[in-house]
Design an enzyme around this catalytic site. Sequence first.
Site, PDB file in Angstrom:
ATOM      1  N   SER A 292      -3.714  -3.025  -6.150  1.00  0.00           N
ATOM      2  CA  SER A 292      -4.671  -1.951  -5.859  1.00  0.00           C
ATOM      3  C   SER A 292      -5.506  -1.560  -7.076  1.00  0.00           C
ATOM      4  O   SER A 292      -5.159  -1.881  -8.220  1.00  0.00           O
ATOM      5  CB  SER A 292      -3.929  -0.718  -5.344  1.00  0.00           C
ATOM      6  OG  SER A 292      -3.147  -1.045  -4.229  1.00  0.00           O
TER       7      SER A 292
HETATM    8  C1  LIG Z   1      -2.281  -3.013  -1.454  1.00  0.00           C
HETATM    9  S1  LIG Z   1      -0.895  -4.055  -1.441  1.00  0.00           S
HETATM   10  C2  LIG Z   1       0.251  -3.291  -2.540  1.00  0.00           C
HETATM   11  C3  LIG Z   1      -0.237  -3.167  -3.951  1.00  0.00           C
HETATM   12  C4  LIG Z   1       0.815  -2.834  -4.955  1.00  0.00           C
HETATM   13  N1  LIG Z   1       1.510  -1.601  -4.663  1.00  0.00           N
HETATM   14  C5  LIG Z   1       0.246  -2.742  -6.373  1.00  0.00           C
HETATM   15  O1  LIG Z   1       1.021  -2.884  -7.305  1.00  0.00           O
HETATM   16  O2  LIG Z   1      -0.955  -2.548  -6.523  1.00  0.00           O
HETATM   17  C6  LIG Z   1      -0.189  -3.729   0.112  1.00  0.00           C
HETATM   18  C7  LIG Z   1       1.039  -4.552   0.403  1.00  0.00           C
HETATM   19  O3  LIG Z   1       1.721  -4.011   1.521  1.00  0.00           O
HETATM   20  C8  LIG Z   1       2.415  -5.080   2.102  1.00  0.00           C
HETATM   21  N2  LIG Z   1       2.883  -4.723   3.440  1.00  0.00           N
HETATM   22  C9  LIG Z   1       2.164  -4.624   4.570  1.00  0.00           C
HETATM   23  N3  LIG Z   1       2.955  -4.342   5.616  1.00  0.00           N
HETATM   24  C10 LIG Z   1       4.214  -4.246   5.128  1.00  0.00           C
HETATM   25  C11 LIG Z   1       5.477  -3.982   5.722  1.00  0.00           C
HETATM   26  N4  LIG Z   1       5.604  -3.774   7.017  1.00  0.00           N
HETATM   27  N5  LIG Z   1       6.571  -3.966   4.919  1.00  0.00           N
HETATM   28  C12 LIG Z   1       6.461  -4.203   3.581  1.00  0.00           C
HETATM   29  N6  LIG Z   1       5.287  -4.479   2.983  1.00  0.00           N
HETATM   30  C13 LIG Z   1       4.175  -4.491   3.734  1.00  0.00           C
HETATM   31  C14 LIG Z   1       1.401  -6.206   2.087  1.00  0.00           C
HETATM   32  O4  LIG Z   1       2.037  -7.467   2.230  1.00  0.00           O
HETATM   33  C15 LIG Z   1       0.737  -6.013   0.748  1.00  0.00           C
HETATM   34  O5  LIG Z   1       1.239  -6.854  -0.237  1.00  0.00           O
END
Ligand SMILES: C[S@@+](CC[C@H](N)C(=O)[O-])C[C@H]1O[C@@H](n2cnc3c(N)ncnc32)[C@H](O)[C@@H]1O
Length: 416
Positions: A83
């Site tokens: 992000s």
């Molecule tokens: C914006 S990214 C996270 C960025 C991270 N927090 C960072 O260090 O910047 C969003 C993440 O949420 C994950 N995600 C989406 N649905 C999910 C779920 N049901 N359970 C776990 N992770 C999930 C996606 O695979 C993705 O990698």
Amino acid sequence: MSTQGGNHLDVGEATVEAGALRAAMVDELLELGAIRSPTVAHSFRRVPRHLFAPGATLRAAYTATGTVVPLRDERDRLVSTVSAPHIQAMMLEQAGVTAGLRVLEIGSGGYNAALLAELVGETGLVTTVDIDPEVVARTRRCLDAAGYQRVDAVLADADDGVPGSAPYDLVIVTAAAWTIPQAWTNQLAPGGRLVVPLRLRGLTRSVVFESDGGRLVSRDYQTCSFVPFRGVGAPPEQVILLGGEDAVIRLEEPPSGDVEQIRQAATWPRIAAWSGLSSGEAFDDLQLWLALGLNDFGLLMARQAAVDRGVVTHAWPLGIPTALGKGSFAYLALSPKTVEQASREFGVYAHGPEAEILAAEFVARIRSWRGTGHRARIEAFPAGTPNAVLPAGGVVLDRRDRRLVVSWPDDVKLPG
Ligand SMILES: C[S@@+](CC[C@H](N)C(=O)[O-])C[C@H]1O[C@@H](n2cnc3c(N)ncnc32)[C@H](O)[C@@H]1O
């Protein structure tokens, strides 16, 4: 401040340039108001973001408002990123992370988990969970390379939370959620906080919730944009193509009117109506006011190509608030700049056989806005809570696990 195992001074900064870019990024985050506390500033100074941005240039890794490491699915939809720092800083400030806390981060990437590890220190605990094996493997590699071996990276659908390391003092979600699974609150320690980018009729707001009896009550919310949750808790979505893939209306619920007629409405001439409300008003809160008060609300997602072809008049990156009526649609607009007018006013562009009626309703809703500083309260009650128990006058959004109620009580005037 102690760290949760960060030994990046040993690993070394890739270049002197990375250090200079990191310092400049922190300065910019302070200027933007995204960083507000010395502890969050310290964590951003400590963590080498470029070690969590494989494939990105140093400059891209340290852009205060830019995401890195985009991952797309087989249909070319964005499903993961690391992000943007200004959003991460804003959410860490909302969360109020202190030393010794036990934290669950939902949605991984490594960088935000490392920032959390700096904030909780050696006496705290950080678990990060992601549904995507590729993301979890990269997260683990990057955390190890930067010296954050103590952060636990788990592969799972976070709809169930991560029971193994519960309870948590903080659950911080980094994907756009439509519901608040029961597991997230079950795994919160008494007095714990939940920070979650919540989809509210298509708009996403990062909401800080605290428990109050059997309900969750918002303490703050801020505008943001996140990839949607995947797995069993994925947000529902209905898409109406107006003139191709580059101009679509996205809705959370199927519209009550005929979709084909709405598509046709784009070919009708445009009408405009203005509200008299100055565009200097708090734009984000106005959008929430519109989303909760207009029937068949959606977001018009358009690209410049659609504007150039004349399908729509303008395109905004996070989407344009849009209402649907019988075979018609109307979307938020700003009046054209004129020499005489110091500021522009909010209004609407509408198309279709009922454009005038829809535009009048839309403008009435804009005019009913009570102004900057008047903010919403968002409450989450367990699913099945009887209507009689819900606060009067709120808009109820029923979700799988919760009954969300958004209201604008007189006593809520939080800082913007
Ligand atoms: C914006 S990214 C996270 C960025 C991270 N927090 C960072 O260090 O910047 C969003 C993440 O949420 C994950 N995600 C989406 N649905 C999910 C779920 N049901 N359970 C776990 N992770 C999930 C996606 O695979 C993705 O990698």
